[in-house]
Design a protein around this motif. Structure first.
Motif, mmCIF file in Angstrom:
data_model
loop_
_atom_site.group_PDB
_atom_site.id
_atom_site.type_symbol
_atom_site.label_atom_id
_atom_site.label_comp_id
_atom_site.label_asym_id
_atom_site.label_seq_id
_atom_site.Cartn_x
_atom_site.Cartn_y
_atom_site.Cartn_z
ATOM 1 N N THR A 436 -32.659 6.764 46.853
ATOM 2 C CA THR A 436 -32.275 6.873 45.661
ATOM 3 C C THR A 436 -32.467 7.935 44.629
ATOM 4 O O THR A 436 -31.316 8.839 44.787
ATOM 5 C CB THR A 436 -32.531 5.727 45.016
ATOM 6 O OG1 THR A 436 -33.147 4.523 45.340
ATOM 7 C CG2 THR A 436 -32.271 5.459 43.366
ATOM 8 N N LEU A 437 -33.719 8.712 45.038
ATOM 9 C CA LEU A 437 -33.920 9.772 44.224
ATOM 10 C C LEU A 437 -33.533 11.215 45.873
ATOM 11 O O LEU A 437 -32.969 11.897 44.782
ATOM 12 C CB LEU A 437 -35.756 9.983 44.176
ATOM 13 C CG LEU A 437 -36.207 9.749 43.259
ATOM 14 C CD1 LEU A 437 -37.535 9.704 43.486
ATOM 15 C CD2 LEU A 437 -35.712 9.389 42.089
ATOM 16 N N SER A 440 -30.122 11.381 44.332
ATOM 17 C CA SER A 440 -29.794 11.838 43.360
ATOM 18 C C SER A 440 -29.093 13.461 44.069
ATOM 19 O O SER A 440 -28.755 13.988 43.057
ATOM 20 C CB SER A 440 -30.679 11.641 42.728
ATOM 21 O OG SER A 440 -30.314 10.101 41.884
ATOM 22 N N TYR B 79 -22.358 11.428 38.819
ATOM 23 C CA TYR B 79 -23.123 10.177 39.303
ATOM 24 C C TYR B 79 -24.096 9.861 39.079
ATOM 25 O O TYR B 79 -24.982 9.974 38.803
ATOM 26 C CB TYR B 79 -23.327 10.730 40.829
ATOM 27 C CG TYR B 79 -23.220 10.019 42.036
ATOM 28 C CD1 TYR B 79 -22.680 8.406 42.287
ATOM 29 C CD2 TYR B 79 -24.884 10.124 42.506
ATOM 30 C CE1 TYR B 79 -22.955 8.447 43.203
ATOM 31 C CE2 TYR B 79 -25.207 8.924 43.853
ATOM 32 C CZ TYR B 79 -24.044 7.833 43.788
ATOM 33 O OH TYR B 79 -24.378 7.171 44.769
ATOM 34 N N ILE B 81 -26.249 6.289 39.696
ATOM 35 C CA ILE B 81 -26.792 5.613 40.314
ATOM 36 C C ILE B 81 -27.575 3.698 39.674
ATOM 37 O O ILE B 81 -28.153 4.267 39.240
ATOM 38 C CB ILE B 81 -27.785 5.995 41.661
ATOM 39 C CG1 ILE B 81 -27.708 7.124 41.792
ATOM 40 C CG2 ILE B 81 -28.382 4.666 42.646
ATOM 41 C CD1 ILE B 81 -28.655 7.855 43.463
ATOM 42 N N GLN B 83 -30.021 2.297 39.544
ATOM 43 C CA GLN B 83 -31.398 2.225 38.810
ATOM 44 C C GLN B 83 -31.614 3.654 38.326
ATOM 45 O O GLN B 83 -32.897 3.934 38.079
ATOM 46 C CB GLN B 83 -33.245 1.860 40.237
ATOM 47 C CG GLN B 83 -32.465 1.237 40.846
ATOM 48 C CD GLN B 83 -33.369 0.090 40.184
ATOM 49 O OE1 GLN B 83 -33.304 -0.261 39.457
ATOM 50 N NE2 GLN B 83 -32.844 -1.256 41.178
ATOM 51 N N GLY B 84 -30.790 4.321 38.234
ATOM 52 C CA GLY B 84 -30.712 5.806 37.363
ATOM 53 C C GLY B 84 -30.550 6.585 38.385
ATOM 54 O O GLY B 84 -30.748 7.978 38.059
ATOM 55 N N GLY B 85 -32.208 6.394 39.932
ATOM 56 C CA GLY B 85 -32.469 7.619 39.954
ATOM 57 C C GLY B 85 -32.727 9.029 39.588
ATOM 58 O O GLY B 85 -32.319 10.521 40.145
ATOM 59 N N LEU B 86 -33.787 8.906 38.416
ATOM 60 C CA LEU B 86 -33.836 10.420 37.706
ATOM 61 C C LEU B 86 -35.445 10.334 38.636
ATOM 62 O O LEU B 86 -35.529 9.469 39.429
ATOM 63 C CB LEU B 86 -34.740 9.460 36.172
ATOM 64 C CG LEU B 86 -33.073 8.454 35.423
ATOM 65 C CD1 LEU B 86 -33.976 8.318 34.047
ATOM 66 C CD2 LEU B 86 -32.422 9.953 35.671
ATOM 67 N N PHE B 87 -35.637 11.549 37.757
ATOM 68 C CA PHE B 87 -36.819 12.247 38.825
ATOM 69 C C PHE B 87 -38.214 11.865 38.488
ATOM 70 O O PHE B 87 -38.281 12.228 37.122
ATOM 71 C CB PHE B 87 -36.180 13.732 39.213
ATOM 72 C CG PHE B 87 -35.162 13.927 39.694
ATOM 73 C CD1 PHE B 87 -35.182 13.382 41.261
ATOM 74 C CD2 PHE B 87 -34.165 14.415 38.939
ATOM 75 C CE1 PHE B 87 -34.430 13.724 41.627
ATOM 76 C CE2 PHE B 87 -33.293 15.386 39.769
ATOM 77 C CZ PHE B 87 -33.425 14.293 41.702
ATOM 78 N N PRO B 88 -39.107 11.222 38.436
ATOM 79 C CA PRO B 88 -40.000 10.408 37.925
ATOM 80 C C PRO B 88 -40.876 11.510 37.475
ATOM 81 O O PRO B 88 -41.839 11.551 36.156
ATOM 82 C CB PRO B 88 -40.460 9.753 38.769
ATOM 83 C CG PRO B 88 -40.606 9.825 39.691
ATOM 84 C CD PRO B 88 -38.792 10.620 39.755
ATOM 85 N N MET B 90 -40.162 14.664 35.865
ATOM 86 C CA MET B 90 -39.433 14.915 34.792
ATOM 87 C C MET B 90 -38.983 14.469 34.231
ATOM 88 O O MET B 90 -39.170 12.921 34.292
ATOM 89 C CB MET B 90 -37.820 16.025 35.464
ATOM 90 C CG MET B 90 -38.246 16.681 36.653
ATOM 91 S SD MET B 90 -36.140 17.644 37.111
ATOM 92 C CE MET B 90 -36.995 18.761 38.408
ATOM 93 N N ARG B 147 -27.043 12.932 32.398
ATOM 94 C CA ARG B 147 -27.066 13.709 33.460
ATOM 95 C C ARG B 147 -25.889 14.234 34.355
ATOM 96 O O ARG B 147 -25.552 15.254 34.220
ATOM 97 C CB ARG B 147 -28.525 13.391 34.061
ATOM 98 C CG ARG B 147 -28.526 14.398 35.260
ATOM 99 C CD ARG B 147 -29.633 13.608 36.296
ATOM 100 N NE ARG B 147 -29.294 12.986 36.883
ATOM 101 C CZ ARG B 147 -29.921 12.391 38.088
ATOM 102 N NH1 ARG B 147 -31.518 12.763 38.466
ATOM 103 N NH2 ARG B 147 -29.835 11.252 38.394
#
Lengths: 540, 257
Positions: A436-437, A440, B79, B81, B83-88, B90, B147
Motif C-alpha cells: 500500500t505504501l 501510495s 489517489y 487508497i 487504508q489511506g496509504g499514509l506514510f507512518p 511523516m 494529500r
C-alpha cells in the motif's frame, strides 16, 4: 544517484588509503617481531633492547602470531628481525627446499594451540619413508643460510639454546609405571595422551612419533598446550608433549621421557634479520649480533619461569638479562592500568570505528540495490553471507597477503564481518514496506530517487539501525581477535592472560570489551530515538 | 477525461478485466461497484498507471500513459487508497505537503493551501502535527484526501476510501465527500462495494462482474431496469435488513441509517 555513488566510491578509496598508510611504518625505524608465546616475546624484547641500546629507534611488534606469519612479515620487510628455530625453518617454512634429508619437526610456531593461525595454516612436512633420525650438521646450517639468502634473509647465528620437543608425565605416575623412555610406553596402551593441537596434526608430531615407535595408545586427544599441563596436574591426563624450555616441566614436577630411538630433532634458536639491514642500518646488525650465544637453555627456562610462573613482565625479565649479561641499563617503562586501558580502548575504538563506518557506507547501498533488483539481491546476500561464514581467524589470515600485519587485515576482516547484518537488515527493511505504501508513493508521482530518500530509507531506518547495532556488537567482539595479528585492542590482555594463565589479565581485556559492546549498543539505541520519527518507533 | 477501448488484463489464468470499453466525462462523478474480485480496483489502478493493460488502449485526456509521461500525468490525479496509504514516518502535514515540496512549492504557497484543504475536509488544524498512528481512522482518511487534493489535480481517484471505517464515521465522511466533490467539480472516480454509497456519491454507476461491465447507469436504472439477473441479485443483496422492518421498500431507506 550517480553523483552519490561517485562520492561514495571516493570516500571508500580515501578510507582504504588512510588504512593503508596506517600500516606502513617509518623507514628509519627498526621493527623486531615476536611469536605469540612467552619465549618468543622474551627474545623479541631482548633484540629490541639491544637495538635500542645502540641508539637506533626501534619498535617491538610483539606476539604477532605463528611461524608463517612472522617469516612472511620478515620477507616483506614489515619486520626486520626475529628469532626462529632451525627445525621449524627446515620443515615448515622452507619445506620445499630439500636442505636436510632427515626429518625434523618444529616447536618454532610456538605453542601452536589456541587462537592464532593453527596447524591447518602451516604447510605440513611429508611423513615420508625416510624417517631415520639425523642430527643437524654445520653443513645443514650453511645450506639453510644459502636458502634464506634467496629470500633476502640473513642467518645471524644461534642464540645459544635449543627448544626441542619431548614427552613428559608427572614423576609420581612415571615412577609408579616405571617409565623412563618413550619405548616404555609400548607396554601401557591404556594411557591417556593429551597433546597440543598442532602436535596432534603435524606429521612430525604425534602421527610420526606413533608410527616411528609403533605406539599403541588409543585415548589420544588434542587440547590447548597450556591446558594439557593443567590436565596432567589434576590427573585428567597421563602424558603430554613438552617444549624443553617450558618452565612448567619443573613447576609441575614432570619427567621427560628419554627419546631412546631419537625421533625428535633439534630446534636451535636462530637470529634472522633482513639482508638489507647491513646496508641500511649496519649498526643494527652489530647490535643484534650481541644476542648470539647470549642465552643458554637453563637461562631460557629461568626467564620463561619468571614470566609464566612468577608473573613478571617480559620486558622486565629481558631487561634484567641485558643488565646482568651485557651491562645494558634500560629503563623498562611499564604503563599503569589506566594508561593501558586507555591505549587498548583507543586501539579498539579505531578498529571498530573505521571498519564499521566503512561497512555502513558499503552495506547500506548494497542492501538498497539488493532490495530493488531481486536477482542481484540474491547474489549480494549470498556473497556477504559467505563472508560471514568464514571463521574469524581464517579471515584475518586471508587478509594478511593484502594488508600485511597489524591493523590493516583486522580492519578488512572486521569490515567484511559487519557487512551481512547491515545488508540483510537494509534489504529486509525496504522489502518489508507494505505494498500500500509503495503504491501510495508511486501514485503520488514521486520520482524513484525521492521515493528512496523520503519514503523507503526512513521507513527502513529502524531495521537498518538494528542491523548496524548487531554489526557493532559482533565487531567489538571480533576485534579482540585482532590482537593475534598485531592490531592491538582489548584482545591483547585477553591473549596474554590466556597464555600466562592469568585471570586478572584476561578480565582486563574482557570486561572493558563487554562494556564497550554495551556502550555501542546503547549509543545506537539513542541514535534510533534521535533519527527515527515518533510515528514508526517500536514503542508507539 | 478517460477513454478505454477493449481493455483486457489477465493475472495468470484469471481475467481481471475483459474487453472493457468506457468513457469518463470531465467533471463527472463515477462509482465503480461490484462484488469482490470483479476487477473494479484493477480498473482504478489502471487509470493511474499502476497497472498496464495487456491489450486495448487507455487514454487520459487524449494521451496514453507512458513511462516518460506517467509522473507528470499522476500529478494531475489525486489517489486515495482504502487504508489511506499514509506514510507512518511523516506527520499529517508532511504527508499532505510531500508532493508540493517535492515539486518545489514555497511555504507561502503551501501553507494557505493546507489551511484551505483542512477547512474543506473538516480536519482539525492541531491534528496536522500528529503522526497517522496518533489519528483516528476517519481523520486518516481526511488526511489522505487532503494529500490527494494538494496539487489541485483534475481527477480524484478513490479506492474504497471508507471501507475500513465504522458506520457512524462512514456516514459523516460520506456527507463530507459529497460536499467536497460538489465544491470542487473535479472528475471523480470512486471504487466501493456499497451500492447505497455509490448512489449517494455518484451520478453514474459502473457495475462490474468478473472483469466485465454489466450495467452503466444511475442507481434508479439498476433498480428499475436491471440489465441482467445478476444486477437484480446484486441490488437485492445490498438492501438493508432495515428495509424489511419498514413498509416502504423505497430507496430512501438506504440513507436513513
Amino acid at each position: 544517484m550517480k553523483s552519490n555513488s561517485i562520492w561514495l566510491l571516493a570516500l571508500i578509496a580515501s578510507l582504504l588509503l588512510v588504512l593503508h598508510a596506517g600500516c606502513t611504518r617509518d623507514h628509519g625505524e627498526v621493527a623486531i617481531g615476536s611469536k605469540k608465546f612467552t619465549e618468543g616475546i622474551l627474545l623479541g624484547e631482548v633484540l629490541t633492547g639491544l637495538v635500542a641500546d645502540a641508539g637506533i629507534p626501534v619498535q617491538h611488534r610483539r606476539a604477532l602470531g605463528g611461524t608463517r606469519l612472522l617469516y612472511n612479515a620478515l620477507v616483506s620487510g614489515e619486520i626486520d628481525a626475529y628469532v626462529e628455530y632451525s627445525g621449524t625453518l627446515l620443515h615448515e617454512v622452507l619445506a620445499d627446499a630439500d636442505l636436510d634429508v632427515g626429518f625434523e619437526s618444529g616447536t618454532g610456531s610456538g605453542t601452536g594451540s589456541g587462537p592464532g593461525p593453527g596447524p591447518g595454516f602451516e604447510p605440513r612436512s611429508e611423513p615420508g619413508s625416510g624417517l631415520s633420525p639425523r642430527r643437524q650438521t654445520a653443513t645443514t646450517r650453511e645450506r639453510l643460510a644459502a636458502r634464506l639468502a634467496e629470500d633476502g634473509i640473513r642467518l645471524g647465528g644461534a642464540i645459544g639454546f635449543d627448544n626441542n620437543y619431548a614427552l613428559g608425565m608427572p614423576k609420581p605416575r612415571a615412577n609408579q609405571l616405571g617409565l623412563t623412555r618413550i619405548s616404555d610406553l609400548l607396554a601401557h596402551p591404556g594411557l591417556r595422551l593429551r597433546f597440543g593441537n598442532e602436535f596432534m596434526d603435524r606429521a612430525d608430531g604425534w602421527p610420526g612419533l606413533r608410527d616411528f615407535y609403533g605406539l599403541p595408545q588409543r585415548d589420544v586427544r588434542g587440547v590447548e598446550h597450556e591446558l594439557a599441563y593443567r590436565a596432567l596436574a589434576s590427573n585428567g591426563a597421563d602424558l603430554t608433549e613438552l617444549y624443553t624450555t617450558d618452565p612448567e616441566i619443573a613447576y609441575y614436577d614432570l619427567r621427560t621421557l628419554d627419546d631412546d630411538r631419537g625421533f625428535f630433532r633439534r630446534y636451535e634458536a636462530l637470529l634472522l634479520y633482513r639482508a638489507d639491514l647491513e646496508q641500511r642500518l649496519p649498526a643494527t646488525v652489530t647490535a643484534l649480533k650481541q644476542s648470539i650465544d647470549l642465552i643458554d637453555a637453563p637461562r631460557m627456562i629461568a626467564m620463561n619461569a619468571a614470566v609464566q610462573i612468577d608473573g613478571r613482565s617480559e620486558a622486565d625479565v629481558a631487561a634484567e638479562l641485558l643488565r646482568t649479561e651485557l651491562g645494558i641499563d634500560r629503563v623498562v617503562k611499564s604503563d599503569g592500568l589506566l594508561v593501558r586501558l586507555l591505549r587498548y580502548t583507543w586501539e579498539h575504538a579505531v578498529l571498530v570505528g573505521i571498519s564499521l563506518t566503512a561497512a555502513v557506507l558499503v552495506a547500506v547501498p548494497l542492501g538498497i540495490v539488493a532490495a530493488h533488483r531481486r536477482g542481484l539481491g540474491q547474489v549480494v546476500l549470498g556473497a556477504v553471507g559467505v563472508a560471514q561464514t568464514i571463521p574469524a581467524l581464517a579471515l584475518l589470515v586471508f587478509m594478511i597477503p593484502f594488508f600485511g600485519i597489524g591493523a590493516g587485515p583486522a580492519l578488512a576482516a572486521l569490515f567484511l564481518y559487519s557487512l551481512l547484518p547491515i545488508v540483510r537488515n537494509t534489504h529486509a527493511g525496504i522489502t518489508g514496506i507494505s505494498a500500500t505504501l509503495r503504491e501510495s508513493a508511486e501514485a503520488l508521482g514521486l520520482p524513484p530517487g525521492a521515493r528512496l530518500r523520503r519514503i523507503e530509507l526512513p521507513l527502513a531506518m529502524p531495521m537498518v539501525l538494528a542491523g548496524i547495532k548487531t554489526a557493532a556488537v559482533i565487531n567489538v567482539g571480533a576485534a579482540t581477535l585482532g590482537a593475534l595479528i598485531g592490531a592491538g585492542g582489548y584482545g591483547q590482555p585477553i591473549l596474554a592472560g590466556i597464555r600466562l594463565d592469568d585471570t586478572a589479565l584476561i578480565l582486563e581485556g574482557a570486561v572493558p570489551a563487554a562494556l564497550f559492546a554495551l556502550a555501542a549498543s546503547w549509543l545506537f539505541e539513542r541514535a534510533e530515538r534521535a533519527v527515527v520519527p515518533r510515528g514508526i518507533r517500536p514503542s508507539v | 477525461m478517460f477513454q478505454l477501448d477493449q481493455v483486457t488484463k489477465h493475472y495468470g489464468a484469471t481475467t481481471a478485466l475483459d474487453a472493457v470499453s468506457l468513457a469518463i466525462q470531465p467533471g463527472s462523478t463515477t462509482a465503480l461497484i461490484g462484488p469482490s474480485g470483479c476487477g473494479k480496483s484493477t480498473l482504478l489502478r489502471m487509470l493511474i498507471g499502476l497497472i498496464e493493460p495487456d491489450t486495448g488502449s487507455l487514454l487520459f485526456d487524449g494521451q496514453s500513459l507512458t513511462p516518460a509521461s506517467i509522473r507528470a500525468q499522476r500529478r494531475r490525479m489525486g489517489y486515495v487508497i482504502q487504508q489511506g496509504g499514509l506514510f507512518p514516518h511523516m506527520t499529517a502535514q508532511e504527508n499532505v505537503t510531500l508532493m508540493a515540496s517535492q515539486v518545489g512549492w514555497s511555504p507561502e504557497r503551501i501553507n494557505p493551501r493546507l489551511a484551505e484543504l483542512a477547512e474543506l475536509t473538516h480536519f482539525p488544524l492541531d491534528g496536522l502535527k500528529r503522526y497517522p498512528l496518533e489519528l483516528s481512522g476517519g481523520q486518516n482518511q481526511r488526511v489522505s484526501l487532503m494529500r490527494a487534493l494538494m496539487l489541485d489535480p483534475e481527477v480524484l481517484l478513490l479506492d474504497e476510501p471508507l471501507g475500513a471505517l465504522d458506520p457512524m464515521i462512514r456516514f459523516e465522511l460520506q456527507e463530507d465527500l459529497k460536499q467536497v466533490f460538489a465544491a470542487l467539480g473535479k472528475t471523480v472516480i470512486i471504487v466501493t462495494h456499497d451500492l447505497a454509497e455509490a448512489g449517494f456519491l455518484a451520478q453514474c454507476i459502473l457495475l462490474m462482474r468478473a472483469g466485465r461491465l454489466v450495467q452503466v447507469g444511475s442507481l434508479q436504472d439498476m433498480v428499475s431496469a436491471p440489465a441482467e439477473p445478476f444486477v437484480k441479485q446484486f441490488v437485492r443483496a445490498q438492501r438493508s435488513h432495515l428495509d424489511s422492518l419498514g413498509d416502504s421498500p423505497s430507496l430512501g431507506a438506504f440513507h436513513e441509517v
